[in-house]
Write a protein that holds these residues in place. Structure first.
Motif, PDB file in Angstrom:
ATOM      1  N   GLU A  19       0.813  -1.220   0.000  1.00 53.56           N
ATOM      2  CA  GLU A  19       0.000   0.000   0.000  1.00 53.56           C
ATOM      3  C   GLU A  19       0.847   1.272   0.000  1.00 53.56           C
ATOM      4  O   GLU A  19       0.340   2.363  -0.297  1.00 53.56           O
ATOM      5  CB  GLU A  19      -0.941   0.013   1.209  1.00 53.56           C
ATOM      6  N   TYR A  20       2.141   1.165   0.296  1.00 59.94           N
ATOM      7  CA  TYR A  20       3.020   2.336   0.280  1.00 59.94           C
ATOM      8  C   TYR A  20       3.649   2.579  -1.092  1.00 59.94           C
ATOM      9  O   TYR A  20       4.236   3.634  -1.324  1.00 59.94           O
ATOM     10  CB  TYR A  20       4.129   2.194   1.324  1.00 59.94           C
ATOM     11  N   LEU A  21       3.561   1.589  -1.993  1.00 63.20           N
ATOM     12  CA  LEU A  21       4.110   1.765  -3.332  1.00 63.20           C
ATOM     13  C   LEU A  21       3.112   2.537  -4.183  1.00 63.20           C
ATOM     14  O   LEU A  21       1.898   2.278  -4.136  1.00 63.20           O
ATOM     15  CB  LEU A  21       4.408   0.403  -3.960  1.00 63.20           C
ATOM     16  N   LEU A  22       3.605   3.507  -4.970  1.00 63.87           N
ATOM     17  CA  LEU A  22       2.739   4.354  -5.773  1.00 63.87           C
ATOM     18  C   LEU A  22       2.385   3.665  -7.080  1.00 63.87           C
ATOM     19  O   LEU A  22       3.229   2.996  -7.693  1.00 63.87           O
ATOM     20  CB  LEU A  22       3.424   5.692  -6.070  1.00 63.87           C
ATOM     21  N   SER A  23       1.140   3.855  -7.497  1.00 65.46           N
ATOM     22  CA  SER A  23       0.733   3.348  -8.809  1.00 65.46           C
ATOM     23  C   SER A  23       1.264   4.288  -9.892  1.00 65.46           C
ATOM     24  O   SER A  23       1.883   5.321  -9.624  1.00 65.46           O
ATOM     25  CB  SER A  23      -0.793   3.241  -8.874  1.00 65.46           C
ATOM     26  N   GLU A  24       0.963   3.918 -11.149  1.00 67.97           N
ATOM     27  CA  GLU A  24       1.466   4.721 -12.259  1.00 67.97           C
ATOM     28  C   GLU A  24       0.835   6.115 -12.271  1.00 67.97           C
ATOM     29  O   GLU A  24       1.511   7.117 -12.505  1.00 67.97           O
ATOM     30  CB  GLU A  24       1.173   3.995 -13.587  1.00 67.97           C
ATOM     31  N   GLU A  25      -0.488   6.186 -11.998  1.00 72.86           N
ATOM     32  CA  GLU A  25      -1.146   7.500 -11.956  1.00 72.86           C
ATOM     33  C   GLU A  25      -0.616   8.337 -10.803  1.00 72.86           C
ATOM     34  O   GLU A  25      -0.363   9.556 -10.954  1.00 72.86           O
ATOM     35  CB  GLU A  25      -2.662   7.326 -11.830  1.00 72.86           C
ATOM     36  N   GLU A  26      -0.419   7.711  -9.633  1.00 71.12           N
ATOM     37  CA  GLU A  26       0.106   8.460  -8.485  1.00 71.12           C
ATOM     38  C   GLU A  26       1.531   8.932  -8.742  1.00 71.12           C
ATOM     39  O   GLU A  26       1.922  10.028  -8.312  1.00 71.12           O
ATOM     40  CB  GLU A  26       0.054   7.576  -7.230  1.00 71.12           C
ATOM     41  N   ARG A  27       2.317   8.089  -9.449  1.00 70.90           N
ATOM     42  CA  ARG A  27       3.688   8.490  -9.743  1.00 70.90           C
ATOM     43  C   ARG A  27       3.713   9.677 -10.708  1.00 70.90           C
ATOM     44  O   ARG A  27       4.508  10.615 -10.545  1.00 70.90           O
ATOM     45  CB  ARG A  27       4.456   7.302 -10.334  1.00 70.90           C
ATOM     46  N   LEU A  28       2.839   9.664 -11.724  1.00 70.84           N
ATOM     47  CA  LEU A  28       2.770  10.798 -12.650  1.00 70.84           C
ATOM     48  C   LEU A  28       2.302  12.065 -11.926  1.00 70.84           C
ATOM     49  O   LEU A  28       2.824  13.164 -12.163  1.00 70.84           O
ATOM     50  CB  LEU A  28       1.819  10.466 -13.803  1.00 70.84           C
TER      51      LEU A  28
END
Length: 733
Positions: A305-314
């Motif tokens: 849950e602490y790893l960012l998804s692709e949308e969150e990373r963008l």
């Protein structure tokens, strides 16, 4: 050009003639040639100065030009004689003659005699004149003709070896070539040295006064008389010094041993400090704020849950560095060995050092204040009883909103006016409607006569004010009221009436209406004087001088107390004891003296629109309600500004009232509540009134955003009546 050429030729001839005179002087001995006998040195220098200066007038030059060159005829003869003499001389005589010529060539006595007699003045004053001063005879010394341009000056600079040592003489306007000694003198002065080469600046000084006893004194003058008489000035100085020493302002000079003892007395400034305390020596040391401890997102193997998804990373990359919650992207590694070095480590360490260095840290002196101490100490509501707390009765029967209510002086009857065109009389204890009077319009205001010897009611309906006798209570009281109204005798001469007084007839008289006062405009409020004979009505109209009228019932006459009204009048009130009249406009309350017929005070309510007003039974305090949810308490003895501003209501304040005998006052609002406050007024002028809210009374329902429209107190009991837009009257006891 021809004239200038002739002048220069004449000057050249004069110079040749002068050289010839000098040669004759050398050959003939000390006798002066060309100077009359018996003339002094000054005269000789005078003549020579005039010749050298070239300052003869133009007329003399012209004469010379006309007559020819002076001495030109003698020149050939003298030259022949000179040649004959030189041939007959021996070598020794020729050497002596050569020495004499050299001596006179270097003699500058004739040059020095060219003197300008203007004195020590700025030579710039002669800048615009053709002459530069005056000689000993008072003749002008003309400036030399300078017709050199820049090119001639440059050629002269290149070809003339003495150009660098040629300086202009401001006194005569001629150029002077400095000698080697003069150049050395200038260079020494420029270097800051002494002008005299032989001067020794380091020679030992001769002490004029010395400590050695000498045989001969410096002065042998006898002593003055004042040397033997004590000086009064010194006596005053000494007395001042003695006084300063006695007072301790001047400390005597310590001996050398005492000074050495003080200088060697050292001590440890922090000897009493705890040596084990960390940084105990620095009193104001503030430790640096600690960094936040690392969390799960900084782990090499963080939870999913602490790893960012692709949308969150963008979204993280598009944010500004200041707006990001994390300064890095959490990443997942299989083991600790595969974790690379942190790329921003040096940058973050540098920023941390900058924060510690640049951000000032100071110790904030926290004041430990108990929050309860900041609250003013007010008495408890239990100690301020009695005051109304509960709803006891509800008076029902009206079909529209009730705008105004009033209680009889005995407290037995209650009067109410409604928008349904009726006036109802209620029995207070039983909430029973004992009488209803049809008035034919919406009732704006009702008021019961405060005089207990009269049973009379004033009702404001449209443009009329009705005086109604309800015929309630004692028969003697009703009879005295009827007799008062019927004993009126109209005056013989009738003046211009502002209000039409008419007696009721027919059905109106059977219902109890006795008099009708017809006004030119709609009446908003009626209020009685405490004696019961005077009545005031309010007709709020902008830019009208007929806003307030005062009526006398016994004489059936009306008068306008004001020539012009200042502002839109909202309500009025009589002072309970003194002949004062209160007039409330939209923003202020004016207090008028009826006897002096002048305004005594103007109270600034600090509100946008005043809605209601009430005067304390003692007459020294006033409360004003306003449509901007404020209640202002005025102390007339204190100031023209509110002593206390209460903001307890959330909507517009519609009505305010004081209790006639108890220290209570109440306010009603469109929020459907009635707030009862305890207000004690002290006889001591140094003690301010005590104002404490004690109870919030609710029960009225909001209708069309209107709540409680009017409140009034029972004359003898701590009871409160309120009427509202829900067509009910409620009694709180």
């Amino acid at each position: 050009m021809s004239k200038a050429t002739e002048k220069s030729a004449g000057k050249r001839r004069a110079e040749e003639e002068e050289d010839e005179v000098v040669r004759k002087r050398l050959t003939s001995g000390p006798t002066s040639v060309g100077v009359p006998e018996g003339s002094s040195d000054s005269e000789e220098s005078l003549f020579s100065g005039l010749e050298d200066s070239g300052s003869d007038s133009e007329e003399e030059d012209e004469d010379e030009d006309e007559d020819g060159v002076p001495g030109s005829g003698e020149r050939g003869g003298s030259g022949g004689e000179e040649g004959g003499e030189e041939r007959g001389m021996t070598e020794k005589e020729r050497a002596l003659l050569k020495d004499k010529e050299d001596e006179y060539d270097h003699d500058s006595s004739d040059e020095e005699d060219i003197r300008n007699t203007v004195g020590n003045i700025p030579m710039e004053w002669y800048k615009d004149f053709p002459h530069i001063g005056y000689d000993l005879d008072g003749k002008k010394i003309f400036k030399p003709i300078r017709n050199k341009d820049e090119l001639d000056d440059f050629l002269d600079k290149m070809e003339n070896p003495d150009y660098w040592r040629t300086v202009p003489d401001k006194q005569t306007g001629s150029d002077i070539i400095l000698t080697d000694d003069q150049v050395d003198l200038v260079q020494r002065l420029q270097r800051g040295q002494f002008g005299d080469v032989n001067f020794n600046q380091y020679q030992p000084t001769v002490e004029f006064f010395s400590g050695d006893v000498m045989i001969h004194p410096v002065t042998n003058r006898p002593e003055d008389k004042r040397s033997f008489i004590p000086s009064l000035i010194e006596k005053a100085k000494v007395s001042k010094l003695v006084h300063a020493i006695k007072m301790g302002w001047i400390q005597p000079r310590r001996s050398r041993a005492e000074r050495a003892e003080l200088a060697g007395r050292y001590y440890d400034l922090w000897a009493s400090e705890d040596p084990n305390a960390i940084l105990g020596r620095h009193k104001m040391h503030v430790p640096a704020p600690k960094l936040r401890l690392p969390g799960h997102e900084e782990s090499y193997n963080p939870p999913p849950e602490y790893l960012l998804s692709e949308e969150e990373r963008l979204a993280w990359e598009q944010q500004d560095p200041e707006d990001r919650k994390l300064s890095f992207l959490p990443r997942k590694f299989s083991c600790l060995r595969s974790v690379p070095s942190y790329s921003r480590f040096i940058h973050e360490r540098f920023e941390r050092c900058l924060d510690l260095y640049l951000c000032p840290r100071q110790r904030k002196m926290r004041v430990n204040v108990n929050p309860e101490d900041l609250i003013p100490k007010l008495p408890k509501p239990k100690d301020l009883q009695p005051f109304p707390t509960t709803q006891s009765l509800v008076y029902r029967g009206h079909t529209a909103l009730i705008r105004s209510i009033s209680v009889s002086p005995t407290g037995q009857w209650l009067l109410s006016g409604h928008d349904d065109g009726t006036v109802r009389f209620w029995e207070v204890c039983s909430s029973r409607c004992v009488k209803t009077v049809q008035v034919g319009g919406a009732v704006r205001s009702v008021a019961w006569n405060p005089n207990p010897a009269v049973c009379l009611v004033a009702v404001a309906v449209g443009c009329d004010v009705l005086l109604v006798c309800p015929s309630l209570g004692d028969r003697l009281l009703i009879g005295s009221t009827e007799q008062l109204l019927s004993s009126y005798q109209p005056p013989e001469e009738k003046g211009e009436e502002l209000v039409t007084w008419t007696a009721a007839e027919g059905e109106e008289q059977s219902q109890g209406v006795r008099l009708k006062l017809t006004h030119p405009k709609a009446v908003q409020q009626v209020v009685w004087h405490c004696k019961g004979d005077y009545l005031s009505s309010v007709m709020p109209q902008p830019s009208s001088h007929l806003q307030v009228l005062v009526h006398q019932v016994s004489r059936r006459r009306s008068q306008n107390p004001f020539r012009r009204s200042k502002g839109l009048v909202q309500c009025v009130s009589f002072h309970p004891l003194r002949p004062y009249f209160f007039v409330a406009t939209q923003r202020s309350v004016r207090v008028y003296n009826l006897i002096k017929q002048e305004m005594t005070k103007k109270l600034q309510a600090n509100s946008k629109w005043i809605s209601s007003m009430a005067v304390h039974p003692a007459g020294d305090n006033v409360i004003c309600g306003s449509y901007d949810c404020r209640l202002a308490w005025f102390d007339l003895d204190l100031s023209t500004k509110p002593y206390k501003m209460l903001r307890h209501h959330k909507k517009a304040v519609r009505g305010v009232a004081y209790h006639p005998s108890y220290p209570l006052f109440a306010s009603s609002s469109d929020d459907g509540s009635v707030i009862v406050c305890h207000g004690t007024v002290y006889n001591d002028l140094l003690q301010n009134p005590l104002i404490v809210p004690v109870k919030v009374l609710r029960g009225h329902a909001l209708t069309n955003d209107l709540g409680v429209l009017d409140v009034t107190f029972h004359p003898s009991q701590p009871w409160l009546f309120s009427c509202g837009a829900d067509a009910t009257i409620r009694l709180f006891t």
